[in-house]
Design a protein around this motif. Structure first.
Motif, PDB file in Angstrom:
ATOM      1  N   UNK A  93       0.842  -1.197   0.000  1.00 41.50           N
ATOM      2  CA  UNK A  93       0.000   0.000   0.000  1.00 41.50           C
ATOM      3  C   UNK A  93       0.880   1.251   0.000  1.00 41.50           C
ATOM      4  N   UNK A  94       0.391   2.309  -0.612  1.00 44.75           N
ATOM      5  CA  UNK A  94       1.126   3.577  -0.609  1.00 44.75           C
ATOM      6  C   UNK A  94       0.860   4.289   0.717  1.00 44.75           C
ATOM      7  N   UNK A  95       1.918   4.528   1.474  1.00 43.90           N
ATOM      8  CA  UNK A  95       1.778   5.089   2.824  1.00 43.90           C
ATOM      9  C   UNK A  95       1.179   6.488   2.823  1.00 43.90           C
ATOM     10  N   UNK A  96       1.395   7.248   1.741  1.00 41.64           N
ATOM     11  CA  UNK A  96       0.952   8.643   1.699  1.00 41.64           C
ATOM     12  C   UNK A  96      -0.499   8.783   1.232  1.00 41.64           C
ATOM     13  N   UNK A  97      -1.138   7.651   0.892  1.00 39.04           N
ATOM     14  CA  UNK A  97      -2.520   7.681   0.399  1.00 39.04           C
ATOM     15  C   UNK A  97      -3.463   7.053   1.413  1.00 39.04           C
ATOM     16  N   UNK A  98      -4.701   7.550   1.469  1.00 39.47           N
ATOM     17  CA  UNK A  98      -5.730   6.881   2.264  1.00 39.47           C
ATOM     18  C   UNK A  98      -6.085   5.541   1.611  1.00 39.47           C
ATOM     19  N   UNK A  99      -6.854   4.741   2.331  1.00 44.66           N
ATOM     20  CA  UNK A  99      -7.328   3.473   1.771  1.00 44.66           C
ATOM     21  C   UNK A  99      -8.112   3.730   0.486  1.00 44.66           C
ATOM     22  N   UNK A 100      -8.990   4.725   0.506  1.00 44.30           N
ATOM     23  CA  UNK A 100      -9.768   5.063  -0.697  1.00 44.30           C
ATOM     24  C   UNK A 100      -8.833   5.374  -1.871  1.00 44.30           C
ATOM     25  N   UNK A 101      -7.827   6.207  -1.628  1.00 43.25           N
ATOM     26  CA  UNK A 101      -6.904   6.606  -2.701  1.00 43.25           C
ATOM     27  C   UNK A 101      -6.076   5.415  -3.192  1.00 43.25           C
ATOM     28  N   UNK A 102      -5.693   4.528  -2.272  1.00 40.63           N
ATOM     29  CA  UNK A 102      -4.981   3.308  -2.663  1.00 40.63           C
ATOM     30  C   UNK A 102      -5.839   2.441  -3.578  1.00 40.63           C
ATOM     31  N   UNK A 103      -7.127   2.358  -3.263  1.00 38.67           N
ATOM     32  CA  UNK A 103      -8.044   1.541  -4.059  1.00 38.67           C
ATOM     33  C   UNK A 103      -8.325   2.202  -5.419  1.00 38.67           C
ATOM     34  N   UNK A 104      -8.430   3.516  -5.408  1.00 38.71           N
ATOM     35  CA  UNK A 104      -8.721   4.259  -6.644  1.00 38.71           C
ATOM     36  C   UNK A 104      -7.598   4.160  -7.662  1.00 38.71           C
ATOM     37  N   UNK A 105      -6.376   4.128  -7.171  1.00 38.43           N
ATOM     38  CA  UNK A 105      -5.197   4.297  -8.030  1.00 38.43           C
ATOM     39  C   UNK A 105      -5.196   3.347  -9.234  1.00 38.43           C
ATOM     40  N   UNK A 106      -5.295   2.012  -9.027  1.00 37.97           N
ATOM     41  CA  UNK A 106      -5.276   1.132 -10.208  1.00 37.97           C
ATOM     42  C   UNK A 106      -6.522   1.269 -11.069  1.00 37.97           C
ATOM     43  N   UNK A 107      -7.636   1.641 -10.446  1.00 37.80           N
ATOM     44  CA  UNK A 107      -8.895   1.745 -11.182  1.00 37.80           C
ATOM     45  C   UNK A 107      -8.866   2.937 -12.141  1.00 37.80           C
ATOM     46  N   UNK A 108      -8.491   4.102 -11.622  1.00 39.91           N
ATOM     47  CA  UNK A 108      -8.451   5.321 -12.434  1.00 39.91           C
ATOM     48  C   UNK A 108      -7.383   5.213 -13.522  1.00 39.91           C
ATOM     49  N   UNK A 109      -6.305   4.506 -13.183  1.00 41.25           N
ATOM     50  CA  UNK A 109      -5.191   4.374 -14.124  1.00 41.25           C
ATOM     51  C   UNK A 109      -5.533   3.464 -15.302  1.00 41.25           C
ATOM     52  N   UNK A 110      -6.377   2.458 -15.045  1.00 39.41           N
ATOM     53  CA  UNK A 110      -6.598   1.423 -16.063  1.00 39.41           C
ATOM     54  C   UNK A 110      -7.998   1.376 -16.663  1.00 39.41           C
TER      55      UNK A 110
END
Length: 250
Positions: A93-110
């Motif tokens: 997990x990315x330490x600087x991101x919230x759980x929501x932002x961690x979950x969003x990251x691959x979704x928004x990217x792909x």
């Protein structure tokens, strides 16, 4: 005839004089949890890296979802990787991101053209499925080791993978949390219709999660079958000693 989602034949990989994989044969069937057992340094991680195209074999065949991985160009390889969910040992997990932002990251990217509402609905649904709906706005530093594992699995599921790869899913966890993670692996298979490879040297995890076991020793699979078949009828003393070490000396 069961459909094969991963097909490995005669796979070899060396690093200089170090022969890691020495003619490996293995199939993963659709809807199956297959446990790959082996001590540290036995080649389990190398096998997975070849599967996702991070390493290339010296000889043999590695087919994933009907495609020979070593022949794929970058675009095709990236498309294949989106169908494979990788649950890392340290949750990644990315330490600087919230759980929501961690979950969003691959979704928004792909995945393009999703509305904010669709993204939130998907994230909330997956967090609910791993039993952590309340953690959506927390930072990774506020989570326990077991919670991080669960969030890591939820993030992996967000792209609807066909194959799940679990790398030492119970490493560093207490027995109760290990049991919870083992149950989660079974729930993921049932709920999301995944086929999974579970890499571990934890025999309790293997017994609880695996439909079949494959024991990797000296670069080859020395035993294969159900947990009982592998360890009740083990002719190879090293397979038996692996069992004894886990269940008698731990």
């Amino acid at each position: 005839m069961e459909e094969k989602v991963v097909e490995i034949k005669g796979l070899k990989k060396s690093f200089g004089d170090l022969k890691v994989l020495q003619g490996v044969d293995l199939d993963l069937h659709k809807g199956e949890n297959l446990v790959v057992l082996g001590k540290s340094g036995s080649g389990k991680s190398v096998l997975i890296k070849i599967m996702v195209g991070l390493l290339r074999q010296d000889a043999g065949m590695m087919k994933v979802l009907g495609q020979e991985v070593s022949t794929l160009n970058t675009k095709a390889l990236n498309a294949l990787r989106l169908k494979i969910g990788f649950s890392f040992q340290n949750s990644a997990l990315y330490d600087s991101m919230t759980v929501r932002e961690n979950m969003e990251f691959p979704l928004v990217r792909n995945v393009k053209n999703l509305t904010r509402g669709e993204i939130t609905k998907k994230i909330e649904g997956l967090l609910d499925s791993v039993g952590l709906p309340q953690s959506i706005n927390q930072m990774p530093s506020e989570l326990s080791g077991g919670q991080k594992k669960r969030i890591g699995v939820a993030r992996t599921l967000i792209l609807n993978p066909e194959i799940m790869l679990y790398d030492e899913p119970t490493a560093g966890l207490d027995p109760i949390t290990c049991s919870e993670i083992n149950n989660l692996i079974l729930e993921v298979k049932e709920r999301f219709n995944t086929s999974s490879i579970v890499i571990t040297h934890d025999l309790t995890c293997a017994k609880d999660t695996g439909d079949r076991m494959a024991v990797l020793l000296d670069g080859q699979f020395k035993a294969m079958g159900t947990f009982e078949e592998v360890f009740t009828h083990a002719d190879d003393q090293r397979v038996k000693s692996f069992y004894d070490y886990n269940f008698i000396h731990s």
